[in-house]
Design a protein around this motif. Structure first.
Motif, PDB file in Angstrom:
ATOM      1  N   CYS A   1       3.981 -10.634   7.711  1.00 22.85           N
ATOM      2  CA  CYS A   1       3.214 -11.195   6.604  1.00 22.85           C
ATOM      3  C   CYS A   1       3.887 -12.479   6.142  1.00 22.85           C
ATOM      4  N   LYS A   2       3.056 -13.469   5.839  1.00 30.58           N
ATOM      5  CA  LYS A   2       3.560 -14.770   5.392  1.00 30.58           C
ATOM      6  C   LYS A   2       2.762 -15.210   4.174  1.00 30.58           C
TER       7      LYS A   2
ATOM      8  N   ILE B   1      -2.053 -14.404   1.722  1.00 34.19           N
ATOM      9  CA  ILE B   1      -1.077 -14.196   2.793  1.00 34.19           C
ATOM     10  C   ILE B   1      -1.812 -14.291   4.134  1.00 34.19           C
ATOM     11  N   SER B   2      -1.030 -14.459   5.187  1.00 30.98           N
ATOM     12  CA  SER B   2      -1.560 -14.336   6.544  1.00 30.98           C
ATOM     13  C   SER B   2      -0.733 -13.262   7.240  1.00 30.98           C
ATOM     14  N   GLN B   3      -1.348 -12.634   8.239  1.00 29.59           N
ATOM     15  CA  GLN B   3      -0.647 -11.624   9.026  1.00 29.59           C
ATOM     16  C   GLN B   3      -0.699 -12.042  10.487  1.00 29.59           C
ATOM     17  N   GLU B   4       0.431 -11.841  11.172  1.00 27.69           N
ATOM     18  CA  GLU B   4       0.536 -12.251  12.569  1.00 27.69           C
ATOM     19  C   GLU B   4       1.262 -11.172  13.354  1.00 27.69           C
ATOM     20  N   ARG B   5       0.713 -10.849  14.498  1.00 28.07           N
ATOM     21  CA  ARG B   5       1.339  -9.877  15.397  1.00 28.07           C
ATOM     22  C   ARG B   5       2.466 -10.571  16.154  1.00 28.07           C
ATOM     23  N   ARG B   6       3.659 -10.015  16.083  1.00 26.03           N
ATOM     24  CA  ARG B   6       4.811 -10.497  16.868  1.00 26.03           C
ATOM     25  C   ARG B   6       5.384  -9.289  17.591  1.00 26.03           C
ATOM     26  N   GLY B   7       5.062  -9.177  18.849  1.00 22.88           N
ATOM     27  CA  GLY B   7       5.490  -7.995  19.596  1.00 22.88           C
ATOM     28  C   GLY B   7       4.778  -6.770  19.062  1.00 22.88           C
ATOM     29  N   ARG B   8       5.567  -5.774  18.672  1.00 15.77           N
ATOM     30  CA  ARG B   8       4.979  -4.529  18.161  1.00 15.77           C
ATOM     31  C   ARG B   8       4.848  -4.533  16.648  1.00 15.77           C
ATOM     32  N   LEU B   9       5.302  -5.579  15.993  1.00 11.46           N
ATOM     33  CA  LEU B   9       5.282  -5.633  14.533  1.00 11.46           C
ATOM     34  C   LEU B   9       4.252  -6.639  14.024  1.00 11.46           C
ATOM     35  N   THR B  10       3.726  -6.359  12.845  1.00 12.25           N
ATOM     36  CA  THR B  10       2.863  -7.306  12.155  1.00 12.25           C
ATOM     37  C   THR B  10       3.676  -7.923  11.030  1.00 12.25           C
TER      38      THR B  10
ATOM     39  N   ALA C   1       8.053  -8.170   7.895  1.00 10.35           N
ATOM     40  CA  ALA C   1       7.265  -7.203   8.656  1.00 10.35           C
ATOM     41  C   ALA C   1       6.589  -6.257   7.664  1.00 10.35           C
ATOM     42  N   VAL C   2       5.427  -5.761   8.036  1.00 10.44           N
ATOM     43  CA  VAL C   2       4.688  -4.852   7.159  1.00 10.44           C
ATOM     44  C   VAL C   2       5.552  -3.667   6.755  1.00 10.44           C
ATOM     45  N   THR C   3       6.315  -3.131   7.688  1.00  9.33           N
ATOM     46  CA  THR C   3       7.164  -1.977   7.364  1.00  9.33           C
ATOM     47  C   THR C   3       8.219  -2.337   6.321  1.00  9.33           C
ATOM     48  N   ASP C   4       8.730  -3.564   6.359  1.00  7.13           N
ATOM     49  CA  ASP C   4       9.703  -4.010   5.354  1.00  7.13           C
ATOM     50  C   ASP C   4       9.038  -4.218   3.995  1.00  7.13           C
ATOM     51  N   VAL C   5       7.809  -4.690   4.017  1.00  9.63           N
ATOM     52  CA  VAL C   5       7.063  -4.840   2.761  1.00  9.63           C
ATOM     53  C   VAL C   5       6.878  -3.471   2.119  1.00  9.63           C
TER      54      VAL C   5
ATOM     55  N   ARG D   1       1.003  -8.301  -6.717  1.00 10.72           N
ATOM     56  CA  ARG D   1       1.827  -9.388  -7.262  1.00 10.72           C
ATOM     57  C   ARG D   1       3.278  -9.216  -6.823  1.00 10.72           C
ATOM     58  N   ARG D   2       3.746  -7.991  -6.795  1.00 13.92           N
ATOM     59  CA  ARG D   2       5.129  -7.737  -6.362  1.00 13.92           C
ATOM     60  C   ARG D   2       5.301  -8.091  -4.882  1.00 13.92           C
ATOM     61  N   ILE D   3       4.300  -7.773  -4.069  1.00 11.22           N
ATOM     62  CA  ILE D   3       4.353  -8.136  -2.652  1.00 11.22           C
ATOM     63  C   ILE D   3       4.442  -9.653  -2.504  1.00 11.22           C
ATOM     64  N   LEU D   4       3.629 -10.381  -3.271  1.00  6.11           N
ATOM     65  CA  LEU D   4       3.678 -11.846  -3.205  1.00  6.11           C
ATOM     66  C   LEU D   4       5.059 -12.370  -3.585  1.00  6.11           C
ATOM     67  N   THR D   5       5.660 -11.765  -4.606  1.00  5.01           N
ATOM     68  CA  THR D   5       7.002 -12.168  -5.021  1.00  5.01           C
ATOM     69  C   THR D   5       8.004 -11.930  -3.900  1.00  5.01           C
ATOM     70  N   MET D   6       7.886 -10.797  -3.226  1.00  6.19           N
ATOM     71  CA  MET D   6       8.789 -10.498  -2.105  1.00  6.19           C
ATOM     72  C   MET D   6       8.630 -11.531  -0.996  1.00  6.19           C
ATOM     73  N   LEU D   7       7.392 -11.964  -0.753  1.00  8.14           N
ATOM     74  CA  LEU D   7       7.133 -12.902   0.341  1.00  8.14           C
ATOM     75  C   LEU D   7       7.535 -14.333  -0.013  1.00  8.14           C
ATOM     76  N   LEU D   8       7.866 -14.578  -1.289  1.00  4.05           N
ATOM     77  CA  LEU D   8       8.399 -15.889  -1.655  1.00  4.05           C
ATOM     78  C   LEU D   8       9.715 -16.163  -0.929  1.00  4.05           C
ATOM     79  N   GLU D   9      10.476 -15.102  -0.699  1.00 10.05           N
ATOM     80  CA  GLU D   9      11.784 -15.228  -0.052  1.00 10.05           C
ATOM     81  C   GLU D   9      11.665 -15.607   1.414  1.00 10.05           C
ATOM     82  N   ASP D  10      10.798 -14.894   2.147  1.00 10.01           N
ATOM     83  CA  ASP D  10      10.675 -15.114   3.585  1.00 10.01           C
ATOM     84  C   ASP D  10       9.530 -14.266   4.117  1.00 10.01           C
ATOM     85  N   ASP D  11       9.120 -14.549   5.347  1.00 17.48           N
ATOM     86  CA  ASP D  11       8.141 -13.698   6.022  1.00 17.48           C
ATOM     87  C   ASP D  11       8.743 -12.305   6.162  1.00 17.48           C
TER      88      ASP D  11
END
Length: 120
Positions: A68-69, A57-66, A29-33, A17-27
């Motif tokens: 989350c949206k 959520i969805s996950q997308e590879r962008r370069g070397r980072l994944t 990177a997994v490391t930032d999550v 639930r906390r992760i979902l709250t964080m993703l309310l702000e913006d997409d």
């Protein structure tokens, strides 16, 4: 209702639930999550997997980072289902979580134990 089952399973965990709250702000990177949590990246990845399988959520590879949206449609589906009962307007997921904890948890302290009242 397997989709709803996986949504409510995903919402049952406070970390998710906390992760979902964080993703309310913006997409993010997994490391930032993972940064604000005191757990391994592998543990966060497991939580993200649960959220992804539930469609939250969805996950997308962008370069070397994944990245989350948040995918709000899954929450909308769960909200519509709960509103069908008429007692969840507006939907209060925290109250719903508290209800589930009370219903399905075993008493683990003396104050949780209900002592029967003596017969008259």
């Amino acid at each position: 209702m397997p989709a709803l089952d996986s949504i409510f399973h995903a919402l049952a965990d406070p970390t998710r639930r906390r992760i979902l709250t964080m993703l309310l702000e913006d997409d993010m990177a997994v490391t930032d999550v993972a940064d604000p949590f005191e757990m391994s990246l592998a543990a966060i990845s497991k939580h993200l997997g649960v959220l992804t399988r539930a469609g939250l959520i969805s996950q997308e590879r962008r370069g070397r980072l994944t990245w989350c949206k948040l995918e709000p449609q899954a929450l909308k589906d769960a909200s519509v289902w709960m509103q069908g009962f008429g007692q969840f307007e507006p939907v209060d997921l925290d109250a719903f979580e508290d209800f589930l904890k009370r219903e399905f948890s075993e008493p683990d302290s003396e104050e949780d134990v209900t002592t029967p009242s003596p017969l008259p």
